[in-house]
Write a protein that holds these residues in place. Structure first.
Motif, short mmCIF file in Angstrom:
data_model
loop_
_atom_site.label_atom_id
_atom_site.label_comp_id
_atom_site.label_asym_id
_atom_site.label_seq_id
_atom_site.Cartn_x
_atom_site.Cartn_y
_atom_site.Cartn_z
N PHE A 114 11.79 72.73 -25.67
CA PHE A 114 10.59 72.68 -25.47
C PHE A 114 9.41 73.66 -26.72
N LYS A 115 8.44 72.80 -25.80
CA LYS A 115 7.04 73.38 -26.71
C LYS A 115 6.57 74.42 -26.30
N ASP A 116 5.00 73.76 -26.27
CA ASP A 116 4.54 74.78 -24.63
C ASP A 116 5.44 75.24 -23.54
N CYS A 117 5.23 76.40 -23.23
CA CYS A 117 5.87 76.58 -22.12
C CYS A 117 6.28 78.25 -21.80
N THR A 118 5.77 78.39 -20.44
CA THR A 118 6.63 80.09 -19.51
C THR A 118 7.82 79.78 -18.94
N ILE A 119 8.57 80.99 -19.96
CA ILE A 119 9.77 81.41 -19.57
C ILE A 119 9.83 82.00 -18.86
N HIS A 120 10.20 82.31 -18.16
CA HIS A 120 11.31 83.57 -17.36
C HIS A 120 13.12 83.56 -16.87
N ILE A 121 13.18 85.15 -17.73
CA ILE A 121 14.96 85.18 -18.05
C ILE A 121 14.95 86.80 -17.14
N GLU A 122 16.65 86.79 -16.91
CA GLU A 122 16.46 87.96 -16.39
C GLU A 122 18.09 88.22 -17.06
N GLU B 98 15.08 97.06 -30.91
CA GLU B 98 15.24 97.81 -29.83
C GLU B 98 15.06 96.95 -28.89
N CYS B 99 14.95 96.87 -27.77
CA CYS B 99 14.33 95.89 -26.11
C CYS B 99 12.94 95.90 -26.26
N GLY B 100 13.01 94.66 -26.38
CA GLY B 100 11.37 94.61 -25.85
C GLY B 100 10.71 94.31 -27.61
N GLY B 101 11.40 94.52 -28.56
CA GLY B 101 10.84 93.82 -29.85
C GLY B 101 11.15 92.82 -29.97
N GLN C 198 16.81 93.38 -15.61
CA GLN C 198 15.76 93.59 -16.34
C GLN C 198 14.80 91.40 -16.52
N THR C 199 13.86 91.70 -16.55
CA THR C 199 13.13 90.39 -17.21
C THR C 199 12.36 90.44 -18.12
N TYR C 200 12.43 89.33 -18.73
CA TYR C 200 11.50 88.58 -19.59
C TYR C 200 10.08 87.56 -19.31
N ASP C 201 9.33 88.10 -19.43
CA ASP C 201 8.36 86.49 -18.71
C ASP C 201 7.60 86.42 -19.73
N VAL C 202 7.51 85.07 -21.01
CA VAL C 202 7.06 85.17 -22.17
C VAL C 202 6.60 83.32 -21.71
N ARG D 177 3.14 81.52 -31.23
CA ARG D 177 2.84 82.44 -30.81
C ARG D 177 3.87 82.94 -29.27
N MET D 178 3.35 84.40 -28.75
CA MET D 178 3.98 84.50 -27.74
C MET D 178 3.16 85.49 -27.37
N THR D 179 3.27 85.99 -25.72
CA THR D 179 2.62 87.08 -25.17
C THR D 179 3.58 87.19 -24.52
N VAL D 180 4.92 88.60 -24.59
CA VAL D 180 6.14 89.24 -23.46
C VAL D 180 5.30 89.91 -22.82
N LYS D 181 5.57 89.36 -21.49
CA LYS D 181 6.30 90.92 -20.48
C LYS D 181 8.12 91.67 -20.13
N LEU D 182 7.69 92.57 -20.38
CA LEU D 182 9.61 93.16 -20.39
C LEU D 182 8.61 93.83 -19.40
N ASN D 183 9.93 93.52 -18.22
CA ASN D 183 9.70 93.99 -16.94
C ASN D 183 8.91 94.37 -16.02
N GLY D 184 7.75 93.14 -16.25
CA GLY D 184 6.23 92.91 -15.52
C GLY D 184 5.37 93.96 -16.87
N VAL D 185 5.65 93.98 -17.84
CA VAL D 185 4.40 95.32 -18.60
C VAL D 185 4.60 93.70 -19.72
N VAL D 186 3.02 94.06 -20.15
CA VAL D 186 3.12 93.13 -21.86
C VAL D 186 3.00 94.23 -22.47
N VAL D 187 4.40 93.90 -23.45
CA VAL D 187 5.09 94.34 -24.58
C VAL D 187 4.21 94.25 -25.83
N HIS D 188 3.93 92.61 -26.04
CA HIS D 188 3.25 91.89 -26.95
C HIS D 188 2.18 91.05 -26.56
#
Length: 332
Positions: free
Chosen positions: A182-190, A231-234, A253-257, A275-286
């Motif tokens: 994949f190139k530019d994309c939205t990714i959901h993982i549990e 650690e988790c979220g890093g 738990q979820t990663y939405d990237v 580049r990445m924007t990362v949500k861990l459990n629905g909260v932006v952590v990056h």
């Protein structure tokens, strides 16, 4: 002399015998919440606690095995629900006896944990915190129209991965590498980390999700910890999360990237890092961070970056971590 020799031998044998037992404890892992609750009384006590009021107070109680616990008191509430890293965080340690955990004094604070909740005392005033069970707001999110479903819970979905291994409808952390890139994309993982109370650090529910086969968001049972790069979220070796949003072990738990692939000119020269924007459990952590290296540790894909779709990788780090509901929506 003979008695001393025999005693020395017995002591040496005891130390030798305890070694493998302690090593086994560190690797003991529960993957079923019902079984963990049945077999280990510590499991029912560990978790999150909260009290309303002004100010709110949150607590994350971490089981450390054999009746040992750490409790982290968070002034303002729980992470993602009031507490921020600039607010006070107090660590207490205690042991289980007669069905309750007595935490020793720290900064004038003591606490007692039982099946009725957590009672925190400071300056003669006691605040009672009730157990709460949070879940990610995106857990169970259905793939949108046009998404590529890499794992939907069926045995045949293992065919979407090199080294794909399905156990009881879940995808194991088996160094599974998606066949599709994949190139530019939205990714959901549990994902779900095991309950490993005797383990510590990188030996406690370790795995990782690699985007583009190169850049890793860490998967680890780092519930209650400070939230570091490993650690988790890093994003491993690149950035620590803005907030430790890791939930207790055996919680889904979820990663939405939002992943942006590196850019290249007509000659194939890289002109921009991914580049990445990362949500861990629905909260932006990056928030739109730059991934400014060709790969992170143990990445299955490395070398020169190329202008082509790249896979997703689920790392096997020796712990029984499981995944489900994995989908990718490519951006046009």
């Amino acid at each position: 002399m003979k008695a001393n020799t025999i005693l020395s031998g017995l002591l040496a044998f005891a130390v030798f015998a305890a070694g493998p037992l302690l090593a086994a404890d560190k690797k003991k892992a529960w993957t079923d919440p019902k079984q963990a609750k049945k077999e280990d009384p510590d499991f029912a006590l560990q978790g999150e606690y909260v009290a309303g009021g002004s100010p709110a107070l949150g607590a994350q109680v971490v089981a450390l095995g054999s009746g040992k616990f750490d409790a982290y008191l968070l002034e303002g509430g729980l992470p993602g629900a009031g507490w921020t890293p600039d607010q006070k965080r107090t660590r207490l340690s205690g042991s289980l006896a007669d069905g309750a955990v007595e935490f020793g004094e720290q900064d004038g604070v003591t606490a007692k944990l039982s099946g009725e909740g957590l009672a925190v005392t400071k300056g003669g005033k006691t605040v009672k915190l009730a157990r709460t069970v949070r879940k990610s707001p995106t857990v169970g999110m259905k793939p949108p129209k046009g998404a590529v479903v890499l794992f939907g819970g069926k045995d045949k979905d293992a065919g979407n991965w090199k080294n794909g291994k399905v156990v009881d409808g879940l995808l194991a952390a088996s160094n599974a590498l998606s066949h599709q890139g994949f190139k530019d994309c939205t990714i959901h993982i549990e994902f779900r980390c095991p309950y490993m109370p005797h383990a510590r650090g990188q030996g406690r529910g370790n795995s990782g999700v690699y985007y583009g086969g190169r850049w890793e968001t860490q998967v680890l049972d780092s519930f209650g910890l400070t939230g570091e790069m490993n650690e988790c979220g890093g994003v491993y070796s690149i950035a620590k999360p803005e907030l430790n949003m890791c939930l207790p072990p055996l919680t889904w738990q979820t990663y939405d990237v939002e992943y942006t692939h590196p850019k290249f000119d007509e000659s194939g020269k890289r002109t921009a890092w991914p580049r990445m924007t990362v949500k861990l459990n629905g909260v932006v952590v990056h928030d739109d961070i730059e991934l400014n290296k060709t790969h992170t540790t143990a990445a299955p894909v490395n070398g020169a970056l190329k202008d082509e779709g790249s896979p997703i990788f689920l790392q096997n780090h020796g712990n029984p971590v499981f995944y489900r509901n994995i989908w990718v929506l490519e951006k046009k």
